[in-house]
Each structure stands twice: as C-alpha cells, then as structure tokens.
Design a protein around this motif. Structure first.
Motif, PDB file in Angstrom:
ATOM      1  N   VAL A 123       0.857  -1.168   0.000  1.00 41.05           N
ATOM      2  CA  VAL A 123       0.000   0.000   0.000  1.00 41.05           C
ATOM      3  C   VAL A 123       0.899   1.225   0.000  1.00 41.05           C
ATOM      4  CG1 VAL A 123      -1.757   1.249   1.279  1.00 41.05           C
ATOM      5  CG2 VAL A 123      -1.758  -1.233   1.293  1.00 41.05           C
ATOM      6  N   GLN A 124       0.713   2.095  -0.971  1.00 41.18           N
ATOM      7  CA  GLN A 124       1.544   3.287  -1.032  1.00 41.18           C
ATOM      8  C   GLN A 124       0.670   4.454  -1.441  1.00 41.18           C
ATOM      9  OE1 GLN A 124       5.047   2.735  -3.327  1.00 41.18           O
ATOM     10  NE2 GLN A 124       5.834   4.753  -2.915  1.00 41.18           N
ATOM     11  N   HIS A 125       0.412   5.347  -0.495  1.00 41.08           N
ATOM     12  CA  HIS A 125      -0.467   6.472  -0.776  1.00 41.08           C
ATOM     13  C   HIS A 125       0.283   7.779  -0.943  1.00 41.08           C
ATOM     14  CE1 HIS A 125      -4.301   4.478  -0.572  1.00 41.08           C
ATOM     15  NE2 HIS A 125      -3.861   3.797   0.454  1.00 41.08           N
ATOM     16  N   ASP A 126       1.487   7.819  -0.557  1.00 38.69           N
ATOM     17  CA  ASP A 126       2.290   9.009  -0.795  1.00 38.69           C
ATOM     18  C   ASP A 126       3.741   8.577  -0.937  1.00 38.69           C
ATOM     19  OD1 ASP A 126       3.457   8.835   1.842  1.00 38.69           O
ATOM     20  OD2 ASP A 126       1.677   9.799   2.627  1.00 38.69           O
ATOM     21  N   ASP A 127       4.611   9.524  -1.187  1.00 37.68           N
ATOM     22  CA  ASP A 127       5.997   9.176  -1.439  1.00 37.68           C
ATOM     23  C   ASP A 127       6.806   8.930  -0.176  1.00 37.68           C
ATOM     24  OD1 ASP A 127       5.812  11.781  -0.647  1.00 37.68           O
ATOM     25  OD2 ASP A 127       7.391  12.517  -1.956  1.00 37.68           O
ATOM     26  N   ALA A 128       6.266   9.213   0.984  1.00 35.45           N
ATOM     27  CA  ALA A 128       7.054   9.118   2.219  1.00 35.45           C
ATOM     28  C   ALA A 128       6.819   7.812   2.983  1.00 35.45           C
ATOM     29  CB  ALA A 128       6.744  10.300   3.123  1.00 35.45           C
ATOM     30  N   ILE A 129       5.563   7.409   3.168  1.00 39.86           N
ATOM     31  CA  ILE A 129       5.244   6.214   3.974  1.00 39.86           C
ATOM     32  C   ILE A 129       4.785   5.107   3.047  1.00 39.86           C
ATOM     33  CG2 ILE A 129       3.759   5.276   5.771  1.00 39.86           C
ATOM     34  CD1 ILE A 129       3.614   8.069   6.978  1.00 39.86           C
ATOM     35  N   ARG A 130       5.479   3.972   3.128  1.00 42.98           N
ATOM     36  CA  ARG A 130       5.154   2.802   2.312  1.00 42.98           C
ATOM     37  C   ARG A 130       4.888   1.631   3.236  1.00 42.98           C
ATOM     38  NH1 ARG A 130       8.610  -1.069   0.496  1.00 42.98           N
ATOM     39  NH2 ARG A 130       7.683  -2.438  -1.027  1.00 42.98           N
ATOM     40  N   VAL A 131       3.712   1.000   3.094  1.00 46.52           N
ATOM     41  CA  VAL A 131       3.330  -0.143   3.922  1.00 46.52           C
ATOM     42  C   VAL A 131       3.286  -1.381   3.035  1.00 46.52           C
ATOM     43  CG1 VAL A 131       1.547  -1.133   5.400  1.00 46.52           C
ATOM     44  CG2 VAL A 131       1.975   1.329   5.455  1.00 46.52           C
ATOM     45  N   ASP A 132       4.062  -2.388   3.398  1.00 44.63           N
ATOM     46  CA  ASP A 132       4.072  -3.662   2.684  1.00 44.63           C
ATOM     47  C   ASP A 132       3.464  -4.702   3.614  1.00 44.63           C
ATOM     48  OD1 ASP A 132       4.585  -6.046   1.397  1.00 44.63           O
ATOM     49  OD2 ASP A 132       6.633  -5.503   0.831  1.00 44.63           O
ATOM     50  N   ARG A 133       2.203  -5.047   3.368  1.00 43.59           N
ATOM     51  CA  ARG A 133       1.491  -5.984   4.249  1.00 43.59           C
ATOM     52  C   ARG A 133       2.053  -7.402   4.158  1.00 43.59           C
ATOM     53  NH1 ARG A 133      -3.520  -4.412   6.430  1.00 43.59           N
ATOM     54  NH2 ARG A 133      -4.184  -2.357   5.749  1.00 43.59           N
ATOM     55  N   VAL A 138      -3.368   4.049   6.886  1.00 45.70           N
ATOM     56  CA  VAL A 138      -2.793   4.436   5.599  1.00 45.70           C
ATOM     57  C   VAL A 138      -3.639   3.913   4.443  1.00 45.70           C
ATOM     58  CG1 VAL A 138      -0.799   4.065   4.075  1.00 45.70           C
ATOM     59  CG2 VAL A 138      -0.446   4.714   6.452  1.00 45.70           C
ATOM     60  N   SER A 139      -4.209   2.728   4.592  1.00 45.17           N
ATOM     61  CA  SER A 139      -5.001   2.165   3.495  1.00 45.17           C
ATOM     62  C   SER A 139      -6.383   2.810   3.374  1.00 45.17           C
ATOM     63  CB  SER A 139      -5.132   0.649   3.649  1.00 45.17           C
ATOM     64  OG  SER A 139      -5.847   0.347   4.814  1.00 45.17           O
ATOM     65  N   HIS A 140      -6.773   3.621   4.346  1.00 47.49           N
ATOM     66  CA  HIS A 140      -8.061   4.344   4.289  1.00 47.49           C
ATOM     67  C   HIS A 140      -7.822   5.832   4.546  1.00 47.49           C
ATOM     68  CE1 HIS A 140      -9.110   0.184   5.460  1.00 47.49           C
ATOM     69  NE2 HIS A 140     -10.104   0.366   4.613  1.00 47.49           N
ATOM     70  N   PRO A 141      -7.144   6.533   3.627  1.00 49.83           N
ATOM     71  CA  PRO A 141      -6.829   7.941   3.878  1.00 49.83           C
ATOM     72  C   PRO A 141      -8.098   8.793   3.932  1.00 49.83           C
ATOM     73  CG  PRO A 141      -6.313   7.379   1.618  1.00 49.83           C
ATOM     74  CD  PRO A 141      -6.687   6.097   2.306  1.00 49.83           C
ATOM     75  N   TYR A 142      -8.038   9.815   4.737  1.00 55.86           N
ATOM     76  CA  TYR A 142      -9.109  10.798   4.915  1.00 55.86           C
ATOM     77  C   TYR A 142     -10.374  10.217   5.550  1.00 55.86           C
ATOM     78  CZ  TYR A 142      -6.140  13.328   1.653  1.00 55.86           C
ATOM     79  OH  TYR A 142      -5.070  13.913   1.032  1.00 55.86           O
ATOM     80  N   THR A 143     -10.381   8.952   5.906  1.00 57.75           N
ATOM     81  CA  THR A 143     -11.540   8.338   6.555  1.00 57.75           C
ATOM     82  C   THR A 143     -11.386   8.470   8.060  1.00 57.75           C
ATOM     83  OG1 THR A 143     -11.740   6.742   4.765  1.00 57.75           O
ATOM     84  CG2 THR A 143     -12.873   6.216   6.820  1.00 57.75           C
ATOM     85  N   VAL A 144     -12.417   8.980   8.713  1.00 57.14           N
ATOM     86  CA  VAL A 144     -12.381   9.127  10.169  1.00 57.14           C
ATOM     87  C   VAL A 144     -12.768   7.787  10.790  1.00 57.14           C
ATOM     88  CG1 VAL A 144     -13.322  10.341  12.153  1.00 57.14           C
ATOM     89  CG2 VAL A 144     -12.936  11.571  10.018  1.00 57.14           C
ATOM     90  N   HIS A 145     -11.912   7.283  11.666  1.00 59.54           N
ATOM     91  CA  HIS A 145     -12.147   6.009  12.346  1.00 59.54           C
ATOM     92  C   HIS A 145     -12.397   6.295  13.824  1.00 59.54           C
ATOM     93  CE1 HIS A 145     -10.581   3.865   8.840  1.00 59.54           C
ATOM     94  NE2 HIS A 145      -9.657   4.812   8.804  1.00 59.54           N
ATOM     95  N   THR A 146     -13.515   5.807  14.348  1.00 59.50           N
ATOM     96  CA  THR A 146     -13.775   5.979  15.774  1.00 59.50           C
ATOM     97  C   THR A 146     -12.863   5.059  16.564  1.00 59.50           C
ATOM     98  OG1 THR A 146     -15.479   4.266  15.876  1.00 59.50           O
ATOM     99  CG2 THR A 146     -16.214   6.506  15.305  1.00 59.50           C
ATOM    100  N   ARG A 147     -12.678   5.371  17.820  1.00 59.09           N
ATOM    101  CA  ARG A 147     -11.849   4.523  18.681  1.00 59.09           C
ATOM    102  C   ARG A 147     -12.460   3.125  18.792  1.00 59.09           C
ATOM    103  NH1 ARG A 147     -11.503   9.675  20.375  1.00 59.09           N
ATOM    104  NH2 ARG A 147      -9.426  10.475  20.873  1.00 59.09           N
ATOM    105  N   ASP A 148     -13.791   3.063  18.921  1.00 58.62           N
ATOM    106  CA  ASP A 148     -14.456   1.759  19.026  1.00 58.62           C
ATOM    107  C   ASP A 148     -14.248   0.923  17.768  1.00 58.62           C
ATOM    108  OD1 ASP A 148     -15.381   2.344  21.548  1.00 58.62           O
ATOM    109  OD2 ASP A 148     -17.388   2.940  20.884  1.00 58.62           O
TER     110      ASP A 148
END
Length: 185
Positions: free
Chosen positions: A87-97, A123-133
């Motif tokens: 998963v790569q959404h920007d040039d700085a942070i890259r996540v390899d699951r 990172v895989s859900h950018p701009y999505t607000v996630h509740t703590r629950d």
C-alpha cells in the motif's frame, strides 16, 4: 391383616421421536439483518432416507452440503488468497502488508504488531475518520472495553516513531477518533 402391594409395571422404554433443529446463518432469536456477518457451521447427521436439501429448503435455509466419505465428490479446493499488494499512498510512507514492513523515506520503521496493524489500516483508508471503538474492534479484535485510551496510547507511540516531519499525518478528530492525511500542506 396383610395387604399385598402390586409391583410397579416395568417401565417401557420408548425411543424419543426423532427431532431435528435446523440452525440458519444467524443466532436463535436474532431478527434478520441484525447480525455482523459472522457464520457458524454445523455438522448434522440425518437418516439415510432424508433429503437434507429439501428439508433445509422447507425451513427457509440455504444449504451448503459437503458430502463425506471415500469415492464421493469432495468440496472444491478453495482458491489461494491473493497476496496483498504494498500500500503506497504518498511518497514518504510505504506499507508492505506481505512482509509486514513500513518504510519511512526509504528507512524501515521498527513497529510492534499492533502498531503495524493500526498504521497499515489508517494508511489504506486515507481521509476516513475512524472511531476509537471501530479501531478497537477492527485492529484489536474485541468489543469496546474501557475508555478508548488504548488507541490513544498506540497513536501517540506511532506519532513518536514517525517523527516530527510525519507525525501530523495521523490527525485527531476531537471526540471521535483518528484519520490519516497523506500530505499536510
């Protein structure tokens, strides 16, 4: 005078009438539409002269029949799950699951198991607000216990590990939860 008491009649053992309780894809007593999608499988033994498909259809249950035994057709082999793409959404942070690896500007971050899962999810859900629950149940795998401070502590640790240049990419939504914002301008 002596009175003879008749001996009790021998108990007649009757086999109980055969009973079959069919269980669908929801727990008993839960109305349709109020399940979380969880499914439970049951192994049901039936007499040889009973058609299980017809019986289940009669009770409104969609059957999934998998015959057992040698010489009988077996259930098809499940297809292998596709390997997750990095998963790569920007040039700085890259996540390899697949390798459970996070790189920040090309350098590997040392994350705990839950820190990795939390960051990968955000990172895989950018701009999505996630509740703590939602984060507790999705990442930790159990329902809400406590006050959500567990998520706050893990987010604070992630922000420290991301460093001053990238910590603001995990944004706090007050009184709700967190979201990932790929680039702050």
């Amino acid at each position: 005078m002596t009175t003879a008491i008749p001996a009790p009649a021998p108990a007649v053992r009757r086999s109980p009438a055969p009973r079959l309780q069919l269980v669908g894809d929801r727990p008993p007593g839960v109305p349709v539409g109020e399940t979380d999608g969880a499914r439970v499988g049951y192994l049901v033994f039936l007499p040889a002269n009973v058609d299980p498909v017809a019986l289940m259809h009669a009770h409104g249950i969609r059957p999934e029949v998998h015959p057992l035994g040698p010489g009988l057709p077996q259930a098809p082999e499940p297809e292998p799950a596709p390997q997750p793409e990095p998963v790569q959404h920007d040039d700085a942070i890259r996540v390899d699951r697949a390798r459970r690896l996070v790189e920040l500007d090309g350098c590997e971050l040392d994350l705990t198991y839950l820190e990795f899962d939390l960051l990968a999810h955000l990172v895989s859900h950018p701009y999505t607000v996630h509740t703590r629950d939602a984060l507790i149940s999705g990442i930790w795998g159990y329902g809400h216990i406590g006050d959500g401070r567990t998520v706050d502590v893990h987010v604070a640790r992630l922000r420290r590990k991301l460093g001053p240049a990238y910590r603001d990419r995990i944004s706090t939504v007050r009184r709700v939860g967190y979201k990932y914002v790929p680039e702050q301008h």
